[in-house]
Design an enzyme around this catalytic site. Structure first.
Site, mmCIF file in Angstrom:
data_model
loop_
_atom_site.group_PDB
_atom_site.id
_atom_site.type_symbol
_atom_site.label_atom_id
_atom_site.label_comp_id
_atom_site.label_asym_id
_atom_site.label_seq_id
_atom_site.Cartn_x
_atom_site.Cartn_y
_atom_site.Cartn_z
ATOM 1 C CE1 TYR A 1 53.492 61.617 15.084
ATOM 2 C CE2 TYR A 1 55.554 62.815 15.314
ATOM 3 C CZ TYR A 1 54.290 62.520 15.768
ATOM 4 O OH TYR A 1 53.820 63.123 16.908
ATOM 5 C CB ALA B 1 51.241 62.729 9.385
ATOM 6 C CB SER C 1 55.190 66.678 15.905
ATOM 7 O OG SER C 1 56.532 66.308 16.179
#
Length: 324
Positions: free
Chosen positions: A181, A184, A169
């Site tokens: 997030y 990760a 992402s």
């Protein structure tokens, strides 16, 4: 469609709905036999873990229209003439990931493609984060990717063929509110590049991509902004164009990366957007530096040269970035 992936067997984690479902369906349309996956039967309307949003009736109806699980995705593939087997289990659990790979072997005799799409997310300030909230993002995304790679590699190496596709992402850049997030997903980028090097010459390629499309997370984000008093027209106007379209049109690129045609492509990070853009992210590089001939930097020199040269014209105030 084409026979691009005829004879290949794929696992797509987190493929009950959203981008993962579209990836699984696309691979099947190109001839792959697919293991679909999510943690358990059924699905939640909430895209962000440990977060409850009071949806309006309209928002709830929109979310109900896109929800699904591993079985509904497998059923869709089979109804279209393909072959698919659902597997319910958490890829973040090492043993469960092993059983998922074994399901592919038992069902179809081999494993050629793994798409590490599964992820969970909690959005909020790092000051409010605890160990559980950290693990929500990091275990499902980063450990989950490793788990599946670990269990699939012996089979891929034995057959001299494998395609590993890792969903990252743009949160890897460090988006505010996405500490775990983002970490990760930055880890996914590093894992991809390191694994690609480790596996060079084996017939196994490893690539990552940052997808952007309209998913359950978009509906949750829009509802969150609504609760904050942001008018609907501003939410719509401020959203990237790719987040207004579902992923069907962009996922064929992943089918291409999974094919024999992409044997020379490995260790890359691609940008994949539902508005038609496919991009290649740059490699990190040092863009500015200062040097000294002294044996050690003197503090008074650093006080002068860091703000005057190394950090000149740069700002750490990036503002609040939109929910992904």
């Amino acid at each position: 469609m084409s026979g691009l992936l005829q004879g290949k067997v794929a696992i797509v984690t987190g493929s009950g709905q959203g981008i993962g479902r579209d990836v699984a369906v696309c691979l099947a349309e190109h001839g792959a036999k697919v293991i679909t996956n999510n943690r358990k039967p059924g699905s939640s309307l909430d895209a962000f873990e440990k977060t409850e949003i009071p949806f309006t009736d309209e928002e709830r109806a929109a979310l109900e229209s896109v929800k699904g699980d591993a079985k509904t995705t497998a059923d869709r593939i089979v109804a279209a003439g393909g072959e698919a087997v659902p597997f319910f289990g958490d890829v973040g659990d090492f043993a469960s990931a092993g059983r998922m790979v074994q399901t592919a072997i038992d069902s179809f005799g081999r494993i050629d493609i793994i798409v590490n799409n599964a992820s969970s997310n909690w959005v909020g300030n790092i000051a409010d984060m605890d160990e559980e909230l950290w693990d929500i993002s990091v275990v499902s995304k980063l450990k989950g990717a490793f788990n599946l790679i670990h269990h699939a590699l012996p089979h891929m190496k034995a057959q001299g063929y494998g395609r590993i596709l890792n969903s990252s992402s743009d949160a890897f850049l460090g988006l505010q509110g996405y500490a775990a997030y983002g970490a990760a997903n930055a880890g996914i980028v590093a894992l991809t590049k390191a694994a690609a090097g480790d596996l060079r010459g084996t017939g196994i390629t490893v690539n990552a991509y940052t997808p952007l499309a309209k998913t359950r997370a978009w509906y949750n984000a829009a509802a969150t902004y609504r609760m904050q008093g942001v008018p609907a027209e501003m939410i719509e106007a401020g959203a990237p164009e790719a987040m207004k379209r579902t992923a069907e049109g962009m996922v064929p690129f992943l089918a291409y990366l999974a094919s024999d045609d992409a044997a020379a492509i490995s260790g890359n990070l691609f940008k994949l957007a539902a508005d038609g853009e496919i991009g290649l992210w740059s490699q990190p590089e040092v863009v500015r530096q200062i040097t000294t001939d002294a044996d050690a930097w003197a503090i008074d020199v650093l006080r002068e040269r860091v703000p005057g040269e190394l950090m000149a014209g740069l700002s750490n105030d990036e503002g609040i970035l939109p929910v992904r």
